[in-house]
Design a protein around this motif. Structure first.
Motif, PDB file in Angstrom:
ATOM      1  N   ALA A  24      29.485  -7.720 144.845  1.00  0.00           N
ATOM      2  CA  ALA A  24      28.843  -6.508 144.314  1.00  0.00           C
ATOM      3  C   ALA A  24      27.361  -6.740 144.072  1.00  0.00           C
ATOM      4  O   ALA A  24      26.543  -5.864 144.279  1.00  0.00           O
ATOM      5  CB  ALA A  24      29.525  -6.077 143.018  1.00  0.00           C
ATOM      6  N   GLY A  25      26.982  -7.931 143.641  1.00  0.00           N
ATOM      7  CA  GLY A  25      25.576  -8.221 143.382  1.00  0.00           C
ATOM      8  C   GLY A  25      24.745  -8.271 144.644  1.00  0.00           C
ATOM      9  O   GLY A  25      23.576  -7.930 144.650  1.00  0.00           O
ATOM     10  N   GLY A  26      25.311  -8.667 145.760  1.00  0.00           N
ATOM     11  CA  GLY A  26      24.564  -8.782 147.002  1.00  0.00           C
ATOM     12  C   GLY A  26      24.574  -7.521 147.837  1.00  0.00           C
ATOM     13  O   GLY A  26      23.893  -7.438 148.840  1.00  0.00           O
ATOM     14  N   ALA A  27      25.362  -6.521 147.470  1.00  0.00           N
ATOM     15  CA  ALA A  27      25.496  -5.316 148.277  1.00  0.00           C
ATOM     16  C   ALA A  27      24.293  -4.395 148.160  1.00  0.00           C
ATOM     17  O   ALA A  27      24.025  -3.600 149.040  1.00  0.00           O
ATOM     18  CB  ALA A  27      26.761  -4.564 147.885  1.00  0.00           C
ATOM     19  N   SER A  28      23.542  -4.488 147.096  1.00  0.00           N
ATOM     20  CA  SER A  28      22.426  -3.578 146.862  1.00  0.00           C
ATOM     21  C   SER A  28      21.207  -4.001 147.667  1.00  0.00           C
ATOM     22  O   SER A  28      20.828  -5.163 147.692  1.00  0.00           O
ATOM     23  CB  SER A  28      22.075  -3.563 145.373  1.00  0.00           C
ATOM     24  OG  SER A  28      20.935  -2.773 145.163  1.00  0.00           O
ATOM     25  N   LYS A  29      20.574  -3.053 148.356  1.00  0.00           N
ATOM     26  CA  LYS A  29      19.357  -3.316 149.120  1.00  0.00           C
ATOM     27  C   LYS A  29      18.110  -2.843 148.373  1.00  0.00           C
ATOM     28  O   LYS A  29      17.024  -2.947 148.880  1.00  0.00           O
ATOM     29  CB  LYS A  29      19.433  -2.611 150.480  1.00  0.00           C
ATOM     30  CG  LYS A  29      20.578  -3.088 151.347  1.00  0.00           C
ATOM     31  CD  LYS A  29      20.373  -4.511 151.779  1.00  0.00           C
ATOM     32  CE  LYS A  29      21.504  -4.922 152.689  1.00  0.00           C
ATOM     33  NZ  LYS A  29      21.558  -6.318 152.934  1.00  0.00           N
ATOM     34  N   ALA A  30      18.282  -2.297 147.178  1.00  0.00           N
ATOM     35  CA  ALA A  30      17.152  -1.798 146.390  1.00  0.00           C
ATOM     36  C   ALA A  30      16.351  -2.978 145.841  1.00  0.00           C
ATOM     37  O   ALA A  30      16.859  -4.081 145.704  1.00  0.00           O
ATOM     38  CB  ALA A  30      17.649  -0.928 145.240  1.00  0.00           C
ATOM     39  N   GLY A  31      15.100  -2.712 145.522  1.00  0.00           N
ATOM     40  CA  GLY A  31      14.240  -3.735 144.953  1.00  0.00           C
ATOM     41  C   GLY A  31      14.639  -4.057 143.527  1.00  0.00           C
ATOM     42  O   GLY A  31      15.587  -3.494 142.982  1.00  0.00           O
ATOM     43  N   PRO A  32      13.932  -4.984 142.893  1.00  0.00           N
ATOM     44  CA  PRO A  32      14.270  -5.355 141.521  1.00  0.00           C
ATOM     45  C   PRO A  32      14.069  -4.185 140.554  1.00  0.00           C
ATOM     46  O   PRO A  32      13.223  -3.322 140.774  1.00  0.00           O
ATOM     47  CB  PRO A  32      13.313  -6.501 141.210  1.00  0.00           C
ATOM     48  CG  PRO A  32      12.212  -6.376 142.198  1.00  0.00           C
ATOM     49  CD  PRO A  32      12.779  -5.699 143.406  1.00  0.00           C
ATOM     50  N   THR A  33      14.853  -4.179 139.520  1.00  0.00           N
ATOM     51  CA  THR A  33      14.790  -3.128 138.509  1.00  0.00           C
ATOM     52  C   THR A  33      14.302  -3.727 137.203  1.00  0.00           C
ATOM     53  O   THR A  33      14.759  -4.784 136.798  1.00  0.00           O
ATOM     54  CB  THR A  33      16.183  -2.515 138.298  1.00  0.00           C
ATOM     55  OG1 THR A  33      16.641  -1.988 139.539  1.00  0.00           O
ATOM     56  CG2 THR A  33      16.145  -1.401 137.270  1.00  0.00           C
ATOM     57  N   PHE A  34      13.358  -3.052 136.552  1.00  0.00           N
ATOM     58  CA  PHE A  34      12.852  -3.484 135.255  1.00  0.00           C
ATOM     59  C   PHE A  34      13.608  -2.725 134.188  1.00  0.00           C
ATOM     60  O   PHE A  34      13.621  -1.505 134.180  1.00  0.00           O
ATOM     61  CB  PHE A  34      11.349  -3.202 135.159  1.00  0.00           C
ATOM     62  CG  PHE A  34      10.755  -3.599 133.842  1.00  0.00           C
ATOM     63  CD1 PHE A  34      10.570  -4.933 133.528  1.00  0.00           C
ATOM     64  CD2 PHE A  34      10.386  -2.644 132.920  1.00  0.00           C
ATOM     65  CE1 PHE A  34      10.025  -5.311 132.320  1.00  0.00           C
ATOM     66  CE2 PHE A  34       9.837  -3.012 131.712  1.00  0.00           C
ATOM     67  CZ  PHE A  34       9.653  -4.340 131.410  1.00  0.00           C
ATOM     68  N   VAL A  35      14.254  -3.439 133.289  1.00  0.00           N
ATOM     69  CA  VAL A  35      15.041  -2.828 132.221  1.00  0.00           C
ATOM     70  C   VAL A  35      14.419  -3.226 130.899  1.00  0.00           C
ATOM     71  O   VAL A  35      14.126  -4.394 130.666  1.00  0.00           O
ATOM     72  CB  VAL A  35      16.513  -3.296 132.272  1.00  0.00           C
ATOM     73  CG1 VAL A  35      17.307  -2.704 131.131  1.00  0.00           C
ATOM     74  CG2 VAL A  35      17.127  -2.940 133.609  1.00  0.00           C
ATOM     75  N   ILE A  36      14.189  -2.241 130.025  1.00  0.00           N
ATOM     76  CA  ILE A  36      13.637  -2.509 128.702  1.00  0.00           C
ATOM     77  C   ILE A  36      14.539  -1.849 127.670  1.00  0.00           C
ATOM     78  O   ILE A  36      15.039  -0.748 127.892  1.00  0.00           O
ATOM     79  CB  ILE A  36      12.182  -2.004 128.588  1.00  0.00           C
ATOM     80  CG1 ILE A  36      11.577  -2.384 127.256  1.00  0.00           C
ATOM     81  CG2 ILE A  36      12.111  -0.524 128.830  1.00  0.00           C
ATOM     82  CD1 ILE A  36      10.098  -2.154 127.155  1.00  0.00           C
TER      83      ILE A  36
END
Length: 99
Positions: A24-36
């Motif tokens: 599941a972690g490798g399936a995403s092709k989106a860039g990094p997400t910043f979470v605050i």
């Protein structure tokens, strides 16, 4: 015999769970997400309109002001403005260091 089969079943379930999490972690092709994390969402992202702490915290990270206060004091320190002055002692004029 029952304990061996229950251990084997537990091991198989654990391996399957690890494989599912890894895939599941490798399936995403989106860039990094910043979470605050914050107490709430910012109300505005325009620093002229903010009046709450969460909006202030967000806009302080996005925008840089001409001048700021030295922490713990009321002394003004430069921000984007490198120097400032006054012609008549009442009105100030700042100069940006980029021009």
């Amino acid at each position: 015999m029952r304990t061996v089969s229950s251990r084997l079943a537990f091991l198989l379930v654990a391996v399957a769970a690890l494989v599912a999490v890894g895939a599941a972690g490798g399936a995403s092709k989106a860039g990094p997400t910043f979470v605050i994390a914050g107490a709430s969402d910012p109300t505005y992202l325009d620093p002229a309109l903010v009046s709450d702490g969460e909006s202030f915290r967000a806009t302080e990270q996005i925008f840089e002001s001409l001048v700021s206060l030295k922490p713990g004091t009321t002394l003004i320190r430069p921000g984007l403005a490198t120097k400032w002055g006054s012609k008549n002692g009442r009105t100030g004029r700042s100069t940006s260091g980029t021009g």
